[in-house]
Design an enzyme around this catalytic site. Sequence first.
Site, PDB file in Angstrom:
ATOM      1  N   THR A  47     -17.283 -20.452  17.728  1.00 36.47           N
ATOM      2  CA  THR A  47     -18.045 -20.995  15.902  1.00 36.47           C
ATOM      3  C   THR A  47     -17.676 -22.748  15.990  1.00 36.47           C
ATOM      4  OG1 THR A  47     -18.543 -19.008  15.141  1.00 36.47           O
ATOM      5  CG2 THR A  47     -18.309 -20.898  13.761  1.00 36.47           C
ATOM      6  N   TYR A 137     -11.886 -11.457  23.797  1.00 37.72           N
ATOM      7  CA  TYR A 137     -12.975 -11.076  23.719  1.00 37.72           C
ATOM      8  C   TYR A 137     -13.883 -10.446  24.669  1.00 37.72           C
ATOM      9  CZ  TYR A 137     -16.583 -14.354  20.572  1.00 37.72           C
ATOM     10  OH  TYR A 137     -18.139 -14.718  20.630  1.00 37.72           O
ATOM     11  N   LYS A 165     -12.411  -8.757  20.179  1.00 41.04           N
ATOM     12  CA  LYS A 165     -13.341  -8.619  19.230  1.00 41.04           C
ATOM     13  C   LYS A 165     -14.405  -8.061  20.084  1.00 41.04           C
ATOM     14  CE  LYS A 165     -16.029 -13.163  17.709  1.00 41.04           C
ATOM     15  NZ  LYS A 165     -15.768 -14.527  17.867  1.00 41.04           N
ATOM     16  N   ILE A 206     -14.817 -10.457  12.922  1.00 45.59           N
ATOM     17  CA  ILE A 206     -14.526 -11.390  12.854  1.00 45.59           C
ATOM     18  C   ILE A 206     -15.473 -12.401  12.432  1.00 45.59           C
ATOM     19  CG2 ILE A 206     -12.970 -13.214  14.931  1.00 45.59           C
ATOM     20  CD1 ILE A 206     -11.399 -11.678  15.893  1.00 45.59           C
TER      21      ILE A 206
END
EC number: 4.3.3.7
Length: 288
Positions: A47, A137, A165, A206
């Site tokens: 992001t 992740y 995540k 998250i």
Amino acid sequence: MFKNVPIITALVTPFTTEDEVDYPALDALIERMLGEGVTGFLVAGTTGESPNLTHAEKIALFTHVGELLKGKNAVQVANVGTNSTAASAALAKEASAIAGVDALLAVAPYYNKPSQAGMIAHFTKIADASSVPVILYNIPGRVVVTIDNDTIVELAKHPRIKGVKQCTTIDDIAYLVKNTPDDFAVYTGEDGQMLDAIRVGGAGVISVASHVLAPEMLECLTAESAEDIASADELMDDLTPKMNALFRFPSPEPIKMLLAHRGEINEDMRLPMIKLTADEAAQVLERI
């Protein structure tokens, strides 16, 4: 530490019209979210347009956010993951030495398409180089490869790999909660899975949506903690279409548009990310 942070905001990186990191806008954004109850921030992640940030910009961001959060009972997770093991490990060593960096995030190696054994070796090198906890992740929709559940279970044995995540299914999250140590934090990376993830023992989310929906999200989690299941379900039912709207187009384009619409940041992004068209923006705004 991580299990006590139910919402970690995956921060955007605001830019000025001169294409520099807009630190005043970033500070105001973080301060506003702190006031709303957010106590975790992921810096320079997807992001935050990590592929389009220079090494120097990442280090400056980690340092700046660490200083901003000092004494505020909040945590910073610094993203160091790339598809180069050597580069990721070097950044992990450097970033983990910065005051105010509480943990690192490292994504599955994209483009290379390594084997599961290759990913174990990759993440082990990163964790060995770090002096703080590392969060894996797993986002196969962006990187093509999947970190298999049993690979995550194996990596969770490393003394500094302390979380994941997970952007797959609730069944995967439940499996990982059951088969990893109690101090291994299983986060969903999908906003719409927030409540279901908590219900199977996950640590939280998250989140992108927490940039603008944090009070409602925290209200939902508070209701769930109080075993007010009906209220939690009702709040999540209201949140879900709003969360989905923020992924109607490639992220972070919708959230940057919305924050710009609110007057908090410039909408500017670095290519290949581009601003939403007026029609696309309208489609997002009508659902928020």
